[in-house]
Design a protein around this motif. Structure first.
Motif, short mmCIF file in Angstrom:
data_model
loop_
_atom_site.label_atom_id
_atom_site.label_comp_id
_atom_site.label_asym_id
_atom_site.label_seq_id
_atom_site.Cartn_x
_atom_site.Cartn_y
_atom_site.Cartn_z
N ASP A 66 37.18 48.01 1.94
CA ASP A 66 37.54 47.22 0.76
C ASP A 66 36.35 47.02 -0.16
O ASP A 66 36.49 47.01 -1.37
CB ASP A 66 38.05 45.83 1.18
N ASP B 241 30.00 45.26 1.97
CA ASP B 241 30.27 44.56 3.23
C ASP B 241 29.41 45.19 4.33
O ASP B 241 29.80 46.18 4.94
CB ASP B 241 31.76 44.65 3.56
N ARG C 64 33.73 45.03 7.89
CA ARG C 64 34.88 44.35 8.50
C ARG C 64 36.20 44.66 7.84
O ARG C 64 37.20 44.83 8.51
CB ARG C 64 34.66 42.83 8.45
N ASN C 65 36.25 44.67 6.52
CA ASN C 65 37.51 44.71 5.78
C ASN C 65 37.83 46.10 5.26
O ASN C 65 37.07 46.67 4.48
CB ASN C 65 37.46 43.71 4.63
N THR D 294 41.23 48.88 4.00
CA THR D 294 42.59 49.05 3.52
C THR D 294 43.10 50.38 4.03
O THR D 294 42.38 51.39 3.97
CB THR D 294 42.64 49.04 1.97
N LYS E 272 46.14 45.96 5.59
CA LYS E 272 44.78 45.44 5.75
C LYS E 272 44.40 45.60 7.20
O LYS E 272 45.19 45.29 8.09
CB LYS E 272 44.70 43.95 5.38
N ILE F 182 41.18 44.57 9.78
CA ILE F 182 39.95 43.80 9.92
C ILE F 182 39.31 44.15 11.25
O ILE F 182 39.90 43.93 12.31
CB ILE F 182 40.22 42.28 9.82
#
Length: 143
Positions: free
Chosen positions: A37, A41, A45-46, A48, A67, A69
């Motif tokens: 995403d 970061d 962690r994030n 798509t 999503k 994570i």
């Protein structure tokens, strides 16, 4: 490392960098894809994910965003996965999250699984006899 042991545990960030590189290059037939995403970061962690619905099902031609994570214990523990687009699928809860009791890939996680594994298995689940003809919400509706 014990004598005779040949398994090397790849550190989390190296593993995620491998997955990022693979995701950016495109996977197989292009029916599932994923990426970060936010490139800033540092903990990666994030993410798509995208799944293109399988042919000859009610999902044919639909594009689903998810999503993912990856916690600090990934890949020892599975990522948390949630559909952003509404979908009726036997393993998806009312908020779009995946029920690990109904989705073996998450419920019986193996550190060798990847985000690609999760997305490909979800796409396969869409083609399962009990899911392939289930009426779906209007295309494009979100959770």
């Amino acid at each position: 490392m014990m004598a005779g042991s040949s398994s090397v545990v790849v550190p989390r960030n190296f593993r995620l960098l491998e997955e990022l590189e693979k995701g950016e290059k495109g996977i197989g037939d292009g029916l599932v894809s994923y990426g970060m995403d936010d490139s800033d970061d540092v903990y990666m962690r994030n993410w798509t994910g995208t799944i293109i619905g399988p042919s000859n099902t009610v999902h044919d031609g639909r594009i689903y965003q998810l999503k993912l994570i990856c916690g600090m214990d990934y890949p020892e523990k599975p990522p948390k996965v949630r559909f952003m687009h509404r979908i009726n699928l036997s393993c998806v809860l009312s908020d779009g999250s995946i029920d690990s009791k109904r989705f073996p890939t998450l419920g019986h996680w193996n550190r060798n699984y990847t985000m690609e594994t999760v997305l490909a298995e979800l796409r396969r689940e869409m083609s399962a006899p009990h899911n392939r003809k289930v009426q779906q919400p209007a295309e494009g509706t979100m959770y």
